[in-house]
Design an enzyme around this catalytic site. Structure first.
Site, PDB file in Angstrom:
ATOM      1  CB  SER A  28      42.738  39.573  40.479  1.00 26.04           C
ATOM      2  OG  SER A  28      42.317  39.708  41.826  1.00 26.04           O
ATOM      3  N   GLY A  65      41.773  43.757  39.392  1.00 23.58           N
ATOM      4  CA  GLY A  65      41.610  45.086  39.947  1.00 23.58           C
ATOM      5  C   GLY A  65      40.237  45.693  39.768  1.00 23.58           C
ATOM      6  CG  ASN A  94      39.620  44.456  43.438  1.00 25.07           C
ATOM      7  OD1 ASN A  94      40.644  44.249  44.074  1.00 25.07           O
ATOM      8  ND2 ASN A  94      39.345  43.827  42.311  1.00 25.07           N
ATOM      9  CG  ASP A 175      48.293  37.594  47.185  1.00 24.83           C
ATOM     10  OD1 ASP A 175      47.781  36.521  47.544  1.00 24.83           O
ATOM     11  OD2 ASP A 175      48.068  38.102  46.065  1.00 24.83           O
ATOM     12  CG  HIS A 178      45.141  36.944  44.081  1.00 24.18           C
ATOM     13  ND1 HIS A 178      45.821  37.970  44.712  1.00 24.18           N
ATOM     14  CD2 HIS A 178      44.168  37.533  43.339  1.00 24.18           C
ATOM     15  CE1 HIS A 178      45.288  39.120  44.360  1.00 24.18           C
ATOM     16  NE2 HIS A 178      44.289  38.880  43.529  1.00 24.18           N
TER      17      HIS A 178
END
Length: 199
Positions: A28, A65, A94, A175, A178
């Site tokens: 991502s 992801g 991830n 978050d 990102h």
């Protein structure tokens, strides 16, 4: 219409013929998370490289992801389809967020490097760091995986762009993981400056 299509095909072919192709295998952080794909840094990278005298066609094969294992599974078809000259590997975040065993991460990344070379392409590895969710020991060991692979496999290692981005709150999404759309031009320029010598 036919003449216009022919012209487009000729220009596209000329671009591929005279330049090189860079495939970005990422997650991502490279896939344009929650933004139009044309705003993501890989979409801006070709222009940044052109300003440095590099004629490079950039193919963004990043999927939000994805783990290193996901990237490894997708890699053979991507190499067969695009036949890139260079592959930038931006994977592992991830794996870290899910607390995967580091031996698995290292094995996957090393296999990705080997498969890229077997197809006659050049690998470039991006350093990844993760949040200390699983303690300082895991975080430190995670970060060491990348220079270990770089040294043992002889693959170029470039810095993690997020290290600079997180210092600017306005460049990070709520978050905390990102980068925002506003950070993408800077990331493109940063990555271009790091990889241009290897292209």
């Amino acid at each position: 219409m036919i003449r216009l299509l022919s012209l487009v095909l000729v220009v596209t072919f000329s671009s591929y013929a005279s330049g090189s192709t860079l495939l970005i295998l990422g997650d991502s952080l490279s896939a344009g998370y929650q933004m139009p794909i044309e705003k993501a840094w890989p979409s801006l990278l070709s222009q940044s490289l052109q300003e440095k005298g590099k004629n490079v066609t950039v193919i963004n094969a990043s999927i939000s992801g994805d783990t290193s294992g996901n990237g490894l599974m997708r890699l053979p078809l991507l190499l067969q389809k695009h036949k890139p000259d260079t592959v930038l590997i931006e994977l592992g975040a991830n794996d870290g967020l899910r607390g995967f065993p580091l031996k698995v991460l290292q094995s996957n990344l090393s296999t990705i490097v080997r498969k890229i070379r077997e197809e006659g392409s050049k690998p470039i590895l991006m350093q990844i760091h993760v949040l200390p969710n699983y303690g300082k020991r895991y975080t430190a060991a995670f970060s060491k995986v990348y220079p270990t692979i770089s040294n043992s496999d002889g693959v170029p290692l470039i810095p993690f762009f997020l290290e600079k981005v997180v210092t600017k709150p306005e460049w990070m999404m709520p978050d905390g993981l990102h980068p925002t759309e506003h950070a993408q031009p800077w990331i493109a320029e940063f990555v271009a400056s790091q990889i241009s010598e290897y292209l």
